[in-house]
Design an enzyme around this catalytic site. Structure first.
Site, mmCIF file in Angstrom:
data_model
loop_
_atom_site.group_PDB
_atom_site.id
_atom_site.type_symbol
_atom_site.label_atom_id
_atom_site.label_comp_id
_atom_site.label_asym_id
_atom_site.label_seq_id
_atom_site.Cartn_x
_atom_site.Cartn_y
_atom_site.Cartn_z
ATOM 1 N N GLU A 53 0.855 -1.187 0.000
ATOM 2 C CA GLU A 53 0.000 0.000 0.000
ATOM 3 C C GLU A 53 0.894 1.241 0.000
ATOM 4 O O GLU A 53 1.966 1.232 0.599
ATOM 5 C CB GLU A 53 -0.891 0.068 1.261
ATOM 6 C CG GLU A 53 -1.995 -0.956 1.314
ATOM 7 C CD GLU A 53 -1.547 -2.297 1.878
ATOM 8 O OE1 GLU A 53 -0.455 -2.360 2.466
ATOM 9 O OE2 GLU A 53 -2.282 -3.284 1.733
ATOM 10 N N TYR A 55 7.926 2.506 -7.364
ATOM 11 C CA TYR A 55 7.248 1.213 -7.541
ATOM 12 C C TYR A 55 6.861 0.997 -9.011
ATOM 13 O O TYR A 55 6.928 -0.123 -9.510
ATOM 14 C CB TYR A 55 6.019 1.126 -6.634
ATOM 15 C CG TYR A 55 6.352 1.188 -5.161
ATOM 16 C CD1 TYR A 55 7.377 0.404 -4.626
ATOM 17 C CD2 TYR A 55 5.656 2.021 -4.296
ATOM 18 C CE1 TYR A 55 7.700 0.463 -3.275
ATOM 19 C CE2 TYR A 55 5.967 2.082 -2.943
ATOM 20 C CZ TYR A 55 6.985 1.304 -2.445
ATOM 21 O OH TYR A 55 7.308 1.357 -1.111
HETATM 22 C C1 LIG Z 1 10.265 6.448 -1.258
HETATM 23 C C2 LIG Z 1 11.709 6.251 -0.799
HETATM 24 C C3 LIG Z 1 11.811 4.920 -0.041
HETATM 25 C C4 LIG Z 1 12.639 6.213 -2.035
HETATM 26 O O1 LIG Z 1 13.966 5.969 -1.574
HETATM 27 P P1 LIG Z 1 15.252 6.372 -2.450
HETATM 28 O O2 LIG Z 1 16.423 5.652 -1.893
HETATM 29 O O3 LIG Z 1 15.338 7.847 -2.562
HETATM 30 O O4 LIG Z 1 14.840 5.758 -3.867
HETATM 31 P P2 LIG Z 1 15.830 5.585 -5.118
HETATM 32 O O5 LIG Z 1 17.018 6.445 -4.937
HETATM 33 O O6 LIG Z 1 16.052 4.139 -5.359
HETATM 34 O O7 LIG Z 1 14.900 6.132 -6.266
HETATM 35 C C5 LIG Z 1 14.440 7.477 -6.193
HETATM 36 C C6 LIG Z 1 14.866 8.263 -7.407
HETATM 37 O O8 LIG Z 1 16.274 8.446 -7.414
HETATM 38 C C7 LIG Z 1 16.781 8.132 -8.714
HETATM 39 N N1 LIG Z 1 18.123 7.594 -8.563
HETATM 40 C C8 LIG Z 1 18.466 6.330 -8.295
HETATM 41 N N2 LIG Z 1 19.822 6.225 -8.251
HETATM 42 C C9 LIG Z 1 20.301 7.441 -8.457
HETATM 43 C C10 LIG Z 1 21.611 7.983 -8.508
HETATM 44 N N3 LIG Z 1 22.691 7.209 -8.345
HETATM 45 N N4 LIG Z 1 21.738 9.301 -8.699
HETATM 46 C C11 LIG Z 1 20.653 10.091 -8.873
HETATM 47 N N5 LIG Z 1 19.377 9.643 -8.841
HETATM 48 C C12 LIG Z 1 19.217 8.337 -8.645
HETATM 49 C C13 LIG Z 1 15.856 7.081 -9.208
HETATM 50 O O9 LIG Z 1 15.862 7.022 -10.626
HETATM 51 C C14 LIG Z 1 14.546 7.579 -8.694
HETATM 52 O O10 LIG Z 1 14.002 8.519 -9.558
HETATM 53 P P3 LIG Z 1 12.424 8.574 -9.851
HETATM 54 O O11 LIG Z 1 12.054 9.942 -9.371
HETATM 55 O O12 LIG Z 1 12.302 8.392 -11.296
HETATM 56 O O13 LIG Z 1 11.761 7.496 -9.061
HETATM 57 C C15 LIG Z 1 12.187 7.436 0.099
HETATM 58 O O14 LIG Z 1 11.833 8.640 -0.527
HETATM 59 C C16 LIG Z 1 11.605 7.408 1.505
HETATM 60 O O15 LIG Z 1 12.157 6.765 2.406
HETATM 61 N N6 LIG Z 1 10.499 8.135 1.715
HETATM 62 C C17 LIG Z 1 9.868 8.213 3.039
HETATM 63 C C18 LIG Z 1 9.240 6.891 3.427
HETATM 64 C C19 LIG Z 1 8.270 6.408 2.365
HETATM 65 O O16 LIG Z 1 7.480 7.163 1.835
HETATM 66 N N7 LIG Z 1 8.339 5.095 2.097
HETATM 67 C C20 LIG Z 1 7.457 4.443 1.129
HETATM 68 C C21 LIG Z 1 6.207 4.022 1.817
HETATM 69 S S1 LIG Z 1 5.124 3.174 0.685
#
Ligand SMILES: CC(C)(COP(=O)(O)OP(=O)(O)OC[C@H]1O[C@@H](n2cnc3c(N)ncnc32)[C@H](O)[C@@H]1OP(=O)(O)O)[C@@H](O)C(=O)NCCC(=O)NCCS
Length: 160
Positions: free
Chosen positions: A110, A122
């Site tokens: 979810e 996702y």
């Molecule tokens: C949602 C969450 C888990 C994502 O974590 P994250 O580690 O930032 O995710 P990623 O880095 O794998 O991916 C995020 C973006 O970074 C980009 N990215 C990945 N590697 C990268 C890199 N080396 N350099 C720059 N950008 C990069 C990805 O392409 C992605 O882009 P998108 O906007 O197209 O999706 C994080 O924002 C979070 O913890 N949020 C709060 C808790 C939450 O909402 N959890 C989900 C509950 S359902």
């Protein structure tokens, strides 16, 4: 024992001594964080709890339950200062692989309707919306709907 995923990043299984670091990230990331008790219960239940380490510091985690050949992502979180570096993507690839090994056919989760960053992640990983749960989350004085997302997994299970 931890597994290297990229320069400076690695993954390892959660242990109870990691709880303080996990709770610290949980409180930074969520307005309505899980309590210590919930993490302890997940551990006791034997859920898959995977940590991401950045230079040996806990930087994120994913909690997944599996039952009846279905995997359910219960929590995915990355420390705000380390987001957008691919950590959540690596954690998700790892738990998808874990779900395969546990012979799960489908993974679901979810997500808040307002959580666009998580929805993009996702979607990129192949999840599709299969439903909605009305008023699923607390939000301020009200409630917020959840989207239910699912990804079909290629099962390793071979029936007799
Ligand atoms: C949602 C969450 C888990 C994502 O974590 P994250 O580690 O930032 O995710 P990623 O880095 O794998 O991916 C995020 C973006 O970074 C980009 N990215 C990945 N590697 C990268 C890199 N080396 N350099 C720059 N950008 C990069 C990805 O392409 C992605 O882009 P998108 O906007 O197209 O999706 C994080 O924002 C979070 O913890 N949020 C709060 C808790 C939450 O909402 N959890 C989900 C509950 S359902």
């Amino acid at each position: 024992m931890s597994t290297a995923i990229r320069n400076g990043f690695s993954l390892k299984a959660y242990e109870p001594s990691d709880l303080d670091a996990v709770i610290d990230i949980e409180y930074q990331c969520y307005q309505y964080p899980w309590s210590r008790n919930i993490f302890q219960q997940c551990y006791t239940m034997g859920y898959s709890m995977q940590l991401a380490l950045s230079c040996n510091i806990i930087s994120g985690y994913c909690v997944m339950s599996t039952a009846m050949r279905e995997a359910h992502i219960l929590n995915l979180c990355v420390a705000p200062s380390l987001q957008n570096q691919g950590i959540a993507t690596s954690l998700m690839h790892h738990v998808i692989n874990e779900a395969h090994k546990r012979n799960c056919q489908r993974m679901f989760l979810e997500v808040r309707i307002s959580n666009i960053a998580a929805q993009r992640l996702y979607s990129r990983l192949g999840f599709n919306q299969i439903g909605e749960r009305r008023n699923y989350y607390r939000r301020g004085f009200g409630r917020e709907d959840a989207l239910v997302l699912a990804k079909e997994l290629v099962s390793l299970y071979q029936p007799e």
